[in-house]
Write a protein that holds these residues in place. Structure first.
Motif, PDB file in Angstrom:
ATOM      1  N   LEU A   5      50.781  40.894  40.100  1.00  0.00           N
ATOM      2  CA  LEU A   5      49.571  41.211  39.351  1.00  0.00           C
ATOM      3  C   LEU A   5      49.118  42.650  39.594  1.00  0.00           C
ATOM      4  CD1 LEU A   5      47.647  37.851  39.802  1.00  0.00           C
ATOM      5  CD2 LEU A   5      48.694  38.722  37.714  1.00  0.00           C
ATOM      6  N   GLY A 165      47.007  39.428  27.888  1.00  0.00           N
ATOM      7  CA  GLY A 165      46.610  38.328  28.764  1.00  0.00           C
ATOM      8  C   GLY A 165      46.983  38.599  30.216  1.00  0.00           C
ATOM      9  N   ALA A 166      48.171  39.161  30.427  1.00  0.00           N
ATOM     10  CA  ALA A 166      48.623  39.461  31.790  1.00  0.00           C
ATOM     11  C   ALA A 166      47.759  40.539  32.432  1.00  0.00           C
ATOM     12  CB  ALA A 166      50.087  39.909  31.767  1.00  0.00           C
ATOM     13  N   THR A 169      44.384  39.048  33.301  1.00  0.00           N
ATOM     14  CA  THR A 169      44.531  38.219  34.502  1.00  0.00           C
ATOM     15  C   THR A 169      44.621  39.087  35.748  1.00  0.00           C
ATOM     16  OG1 THR A 169      45.709  36.529  33.217  1.00  0.00           O
ATOM     17  CG2 THR A 169      45.949  36.449  35.611  1.00  0.00           C
ATOM     18  N   SER A 170      45.395  40.167  35.641  1.00  0.00           N
ATOM     19  CA  SER A 170      45.561  41.089  36.767  1.00  0.00           C
ATOM     20  C   SER A 170      44.227  41.703  37.180  1.00  0.00           C
ATOM     21  CB  SER A 170      46.547  42.202  36.386  1.00  0.00           C
ATOM     22  OG  SER A 170      46.561  43.224  37.364  1.00  0.00           O
ATOM     23  N   HIS A 173      42.081  39.060  38.834  1.00  0.00           N
ATOM     24  CA  HIS A 173      42.619  38.703  40.149  1.00  0.00           C
ATOM     25  C   HIS A 173      42.294  39.770  41.191  1.00  0.00           C
ATOM     26  CE1 HIS A 173      45.392  37.089  43.153  1.00  0.00           C
ATOM     27  NE2 HIS A 173      45.856  38.318  43.311  1.00  0.00           N
ATOM     28  N   SER A 179      34.631  39.049  33.449  1.00  0.00           N
ATOM     29  CA  SER A 179      35.046  38.695  32.089  1.00  0.00           C
ATOM     30  C   SER A 179      34.297  39.497  31.027  1.00  0.00           C
ATOM     31  CB  SER A 179      34.852  37.195  31.849  1.00  0.00           C
ATOM     32  OG  SER A 179      33.509  36.813  32.092  1.00  0.00           O
TER      33      SER A 179
END
Length: 201
Positions: A5, A165-166, A169-170, A173, A179
């Motif tokens: 990530l 999306g990745a 997420t990264s 994380h 958000s």
């Protein structure tokens, strides 16, 4: 997973998104463009949009204006964003003029507007995600080009959706953004590109 990530945030850094857009444009454009011109544009843009911001970052770090490449506070973001706006103006003035490549001109104009909005938000103490801004704006440019050139890039667009999306997420994380900041980054990246499509599509 933690290393993966983290690597995503570096691989899809917002600094390289403009250059990715230019490479994609030259690879898909049906117009004949001499190879020498393509190489000259890519080298010029690499120097201005990647190397120069990195050098300016180290200068700002030396001067104590920023602490790390993460730009964790809104105060740290002001000078890099301001300098990036100046760089984008230089690109629009000297490298991608409307007479040469109108699609790239409005792509970079959209990037400039997005950076100006982020600068304004930073002044008002709000930290929109630059990573999401960069990748989402690039995705919107890809969509516009696919319509403009009548090409099927569904696979590329699906991959871009996965990457967005990745990256989101990264960033979550790593606790670099919440958000709301990610959503704001998405809209600040997409909306200028979407509005400017009316001038060249």
């Amino acid at each position: 997973m933690d290393k993966l990530l983290k690597s995503i945030s570096y691989i899809f850094h917002p600094l390289i998104m403009p250059l990715c857009g230019v490479v994609f444009y030259f690879s898909k454009s049906p117009r004949f463009i001499p190879e020498e011109i393509i190489k000259a544009k890519l080298v010029s843009l690499f120097i201005l949009t990647v190397l120069l911001p990195i050098l300016l970052f180290f200068l700002l770090k030396t001067l104590g204006r920023v602490k790390s490449i993460r730009l964790e506070t809104t105060k740290e973001r002001i000078y890099p964003l301001l300098l990036n706006c100046i760089i984008m103006m230089l690109v629009l003035k000297r490298i991608v003029t409307p007479s040469q490549a109108i699609e790239l001109y409005y792509f970079f104009l959209g990037i400039l507007i997005s950076n100006m909005v982020c600068l304004l938000l930073a002044i008002f103490k709000f930290k929109a995600s630059l990573h999401i801004l960069g990748i989402s704006g690039l995705c919107m440019f890809f969509v516009a080009l696919s319509i403009h050139f009548s090409i099927n890039i569904n696979g590329t667009l699906a991959l871009m959706a996965i990457i967005i999306g990745a990256v989101a997420t990264s960033r979550l994380h790593l606790k670099a953004h919440n958000s709301i900041e990610l959503i704001m980054g998405f809209f600040v990246g997409v909306i200028p590109q979407l509005i400017l499509v009316n001038y060249w599509l």
